[in-house]
Design a protein around this motif. Structure first.
Motif, PDB file in Angstrom:
ATOM      1  N   PRO A  39       0.812  -1.237   0.000  1.00  0.00           N
ATOM      2  CA  PRO A  39       0.000   0.000   0.000  1.00  0.00           C
ATOM      3  C   PRO A  39       0.836   1.274   0.000  1.00  0.00           C
ATOM      4  CG  PRO A  39      -0.839  -1.539   1.624  1.00  0.00           C
ATOM      5  CD  PRO A  39       0.456  -2.090   1.127  1.00  0.00           C
ATOM      6  N   LEU A  40       2.057   1.220   0.484  1.00  0.00           N
ATOM      7  CA  LEU A  40       2.898   2.410   0.512  1.00  0.00           C
ATOM      8  C   LEU A  40       3.430   2.759  -0.877  1.00  0.00           C
ATOM      9  CD1 LEU A  40       4.938   1.668   3.750  1.00  0.00           C
ATOM     10  CD2 LEU A  40       2.921   3.117   3.507  1.00  0.00           C
ATOM     11  N   LEU A  41       3.533   1.779  -1.780  1.00  0.00           N
ATOM     12  CA  LEU A  41       4.059   2.019  -3.117  1.00  0.00           C
ATOM     13  C   LEU A  41       3.040   2.668  -4.051  1.00  0.00           C
ATOM     14  CD1 LEU A  41       6.036  -1.292  -3.655  1.00  0.00           C
ATOM     15  CD2 LEU A  41       6.927   0.934  -2.980  1.00  0.00           C
ATOM     16  N   THR A  42       1.789   2.620  -3.709  1.00  0.00           N
ATOM     17  CA  THR A  42       0.745   3.207  -4.557  1.00  0.00           C
ATOM     18  C   THR A  42       0.368   4.602  -4.066  1.00  0.00           C
ATOM     19  OG1 THR A  42      -0.956   2.150  -3.231  1.00  0.00           O
ATOM     20  CG2 THR A  42      -0.193   0.962  -5.186  1.00  0.00           C
ATOM     21  N   HIS A  43       1.363   5.401  -3.744  1.00  0.00           N
ATOM     22  CA  HIS A  43       1.135   6.760  -3.286  1.00  0.00           C
ATOM     23  C   HIS A  43       0.754   7.622  -4.490  1.00  0.00           C
ATOM     24  CE1 HIS A  43       1.552  10.353  -0.896  1.00  0.00           C
ATOM     25  NE2 HIS A  43       2.370  10.857  -1.804  1.00  0.00           N
ATOM     26  N   ALA A  44      -0.353   8.318  -4.416  1.00  0.00           N
ATOM     27  CA  ALA A  44      -0.814   9.147  -5.524  1.00  0.00           C
ATOM     28  C   ALA A  44      -1.236  10.514  -5.007  1.00  0.00           C
ATOM     29  CB  ALA A  44      -1.986   8.481  -6.227  1.00  0.00           C
ATOM     30  N   VAL A  45      -1.014  11.528  -5.843  1.00  0.00           N
ATOM     31  CA  VAL A  45      -1.433  12.883  -5.532  1.00  0.00           C
ATOM     32  C   VAL A  45      -2.680  13.169  -6.346  1.00  0.00           C
ATOM     33  CG1 VAL A  45      -0.785  15.311  -5.628  1.00  0.00           C
ATOM     34  CG2 VAL A  45       0.929  13.585  -5.084  1.00  0.00           C
ATOM     35  N   LYS A  46      -3.728  13.575  -5.703  1.00  0.00           N
ATOM     36  CA  LYS A  46      -4.968  13.868  -6.412  1.00  0.00           C
ATOM     37  C   LYS A  46      -4.954  15.324  -6.867  1.00  0.00           C
ATOM     38  CE  LYS A  46      -7.750  10.366  -4.263  1.00  0.00           C
ATOM     39  NZ  LYS A  46      -9.053   9.950  -3.859  1.00  0.00           N
ATOM     40  N   LEU A  47      -5.174  15.516  -8.147  1.00  0.00           N
ATOM     41  CA  LEU A  47      -5.212  16.846  -8.741  1.00  0.00           C
ATOM     42  C   LEU A  47      -6.557  17.065  -9.407  1.00  0.00           C
ATOM     43  CD1 LEU A  47      -1.737  16.967 -10.492  1.00  0.00           C
ATOM     44  CD2 LEU A  47      -2.372  18.044  -8.358  1.00  0.00           C
ATOM     45  N   ASP A  48      -7.053  18.253  -9.290  1.00  0.00           N
ATOM     46  CA  ASP A  48      -8.274  18.629  -9.992  1.00  0.00           C
ATOM     47  C   ASP A  48      -7.871  19.382 -11.254  1.00  0.00           C
ATOM     48  OD1 ASP A  48      -9.946  17.496  -8.120  1.00  0.00           O
ATOM     49  OD2 ASP A  48      -9.958  19.291  -6.871  1.00  0.00           O
ATOM     50  N   LEU A  49      -7.762  18.663 -12.347  1.00  0.00           N
ATOM     51  CA  LEU A  49      -7.358  19.274 -13.606  1.00  0.00           C
ATOM     52  C   LEU A  49      -8.589  19.800 -14.339  1.00  0.00           C
ATOM     53  CD1 LEU A  49      -4.781  16.619 -14.814  1.00  0.00           C
ATOM     54  CD2 LEU A  49      -4.325  18.828 -13.777  1.00  0.00           C
ATOM     55  N   PRO A  50      -8.426  20.891 -15.067  1.00  0.00           N
ATOM     56  CA  PRO A  50      -9.579  21.439 -15.792  1.00  0.00           C
ATOM     57  C   PRO A  50      -9.959  20.542 -16.967  1.00  0.00           C
ATOM     58  CG  PRO A  50      -7.602  22.670 -16.312  1.00  0.00           C
ATOM     59  CD  PRO A  50      -7.238  21.711 -15.215  1.00  0.00           C
ATOM     60  N   LYS A  51     -11.234  20.505 -17.254  1.00  0.00           N
ATOM     61  CA  LYS A  51     -11.756  19.755 -18.394  1.00  0.00           C
ATOM     62  C   LYS A  51     -11.873  20.710 -19.579  1.00  0.00           C
ATOM     63  CE  LYS A  51     -12.565  16.095 -15.917  1.00  0.00           C
ATOM     64  NZ  LYS A  51     -11.512  15.144 -15.792  1.00  0.00           N
ATOM     65  N   VAL A  52     -11.337  20.305 -20.709  1.00  0.00           N
ATOM     66  CA  VAL A  52     -11.345  21.158 -21.882  1.00  0.00           C
ATOM     67  C   VAL A  52     -11.947  20.399 -23.054  1.00  0.00           C
ATOM     68  CG1 VAL A  52      -9.944  22.889 -23.040  1.00  0.00           C
ATOM     69  CG2 VAL A  52      -9.007  21.694 -21.094  1.00  0.00           C
ATOM     70  N   ASP A  53     -12.747  21.084 -23.823  1.00  0.00           N
ATOM     71  CA  ASP A  53     -13.275  20.521 -25.055  1.00  0.00           C
ATOM     72  C   ASP A  53     -12.695  21.330 -26.206  1.00  0.00           C
ATOM     73  OD1 ASP A  53     -14.818  18.662 -23.734  1.00  0.00           O
ATOM     74  OD2 ASP A  53     -16.535  20.016 -23.578  1.00  0.00           O
ATOM     75  N   SER A  54     -11.931  20.658 -27.043  1.00  0.00           N
ATOM     76  CA  SER A  54     -11.351  21.376 -28.172  1.00  0.00           C
ATOM     77  C   SER A  54     -11.361  20.473 -29.400  1.00  0.00           C
ATOM     78  CB  SER A  54      -9.917  21.805 -27.867  1.00  0.00           C
ATOM     79  OG  SER A  54      -9.103  20.666 -27.713  1.00  0.00           O
ATOM     80  N   VAL A  55     -11.375  21.124 -30.528  1.00  0.00           N
ATOM     81  CA  VAL A  55     -11.341  20.430 -31.813  1.00  0.00           C
ATOM     82  C   VAL A  55     -10.110  20.930 -32.550  1.00  0.00           C
ATOM     83  CG1 VAL A  55     -12.554  20.080 -33.983  1.00  0.00           C
ATOM     84  CG2 VAL A  55     -13.836  20.262 -31.854  1.00  0.00           C
ATOM     85  N   ALA A  56      -9.353  20.030 -33.108  1.00  0.00           N
ATOM     86  CA  ALA A  56      -8.144  20.417 -33.828  1.00  0.00           C
ATOM     87  C   ALA A  56      -8.511  21.175 -35.099  1.00  0.00           C
ATOM     88  CB  ALA A  56      -7.326  19.181 -34.172  1.00  0.00           C
ATOM     89  N   ASN A  57      -7.747  22.214 -35.367  1.00  0.00           N
ATOM     90  CA  ASN A  57      -7.957  23.005 -36.579  1.00  0.00           C
ATOM     91  C   ASN A  57      -7.196  22.344 -37.716  1.00  0.00           C
ATOM     92  OD1 ASN A  57      -9.506  24.874 -35.310  1.00  0.00           O
ATOM     93  ND2 ASN A  57      -7.823  26.297 -34.913  1.00  0.00           N
ATOM     94  N   ASP A  58      -7.898  21.616 -38.528  1.00  0.00           N
ATOM     95  CA  ASP A  58      -7.283  20.992 -39.689  1.00  0.00           C
ATOM     96  C   ASP A  58      -7.497  21.891 -40.890  1.00  0.00           C
ATOM     97  OD1 ASP A  58      -6.409  18.797 -38.313  1.00  0.00           O
ATOM     98  OD2 ASP A  58      -8.182  17.604 -38.740  1.00  0.00           O
ATOM     99  N   VAL A  59      -6.516  22.728 -41.136  1.00  0.00           N
ATOM    100  CA  VAL A  59      -6.596  23.642 -42.258  1.00  0.00           C
ATOM    101  C   VAL A  59      -5.988  22.928 -43.460  1.00  0.00           C
ATOM    102  CG1 VAL A  59      -5.887  25.883 -43.161  1.00  0.00           C
ATOM    103  CG2 VAL A  59      -6.404  25.616 -40.724  1.00  0.00           C
ATOM    104  N   LYS A  60      -6.817  22.667 -44.435  1.00  0.00           N
ATOM    105  CA  LYS A  60      -6.356  21.995 -45.645  1.00  0.00           C
ATOM    106  C   LYS A  60      -5.676  23.018 -46.543  1.00  0.00           C
ATOM    107  CE  LYS A  60      -8.287  17.986 -44.844  1.00  0.00           C
ATOM    108  NZ  LYS A  60      -7.593  16.769 -44.668  1.00  0.00           N
TER     109      LYS A  60
END
Length: 139
Positions: A39-60
């Motif tokens: 149990p000591l090896l599974t140390h994790a830091v909890k982060l609240d990361l922002p959720k982003v919705d993006s679409v790649a700009n595919d310029v032909k």
């Protein structure tokens, strides 16, 4: 734990058994150590990361159909142009981002000099994407 016997006949023969008790003890100690430390090896830091919705700009990139007929006449997307006008258009297109693709079509009877001049003009203008378009022979 007695390994020797009081019998004189078989007393001189070596004992060929492996004593498993110390090996089992070591295995149990290692098992307890792993259970405690896992149990000591599974140390994790909890982060609240922002959720982003993006679409790649595919310029032909645009496509330039450049053709040279049998008489050496140049065509820019079907429109007849002179060499100087083609050079000016190549310079203007070389400045754009993303750079357009040049599709070069040349007639079979066109001299290589016309094709080489066109390639040189496009290269001087900074256009790097030049492709040759050909049609297979009919059988």
């Amino acid at each position: 734990m007695a390994f020797a016997s009081f019998d004189k006949k078989g007393g001189s023969a070596p004992l060929a058994e492996i004593n498993m008790v110390p090996l089992i003890d070591v295995m149990l100690v290692l098992l307890v150590i792993f259970i405690v430390t896992a149990p000591l090896l599974t140390h994790a830091v909890k982060l609240d990361l922002p959720k982003v919705d993006s679409v790649a700009n595919d310029v032909k990139p645009n496509k330039i159909d450049f053709a040279i007929d049998a008489q050496g006449q140049r065509f820019w997307n079907g429109e007849p142009v002179s060499r100087q006008e083609a050079q000016a258009r190549f310079r203007a297109e070389g400045q754009r981002q993303p750079q357009p693709e040049v599709h070069l079509r040349a007639d079979h009877s066109t001299t290589y000099q016309r094709v080489a001049e066109t390639l040189a003009d496009a290269s001087k203008a900074g256009l790097a994407k030049v492709g040759f378009v050909s049609q297979p022979e009919a059988r």
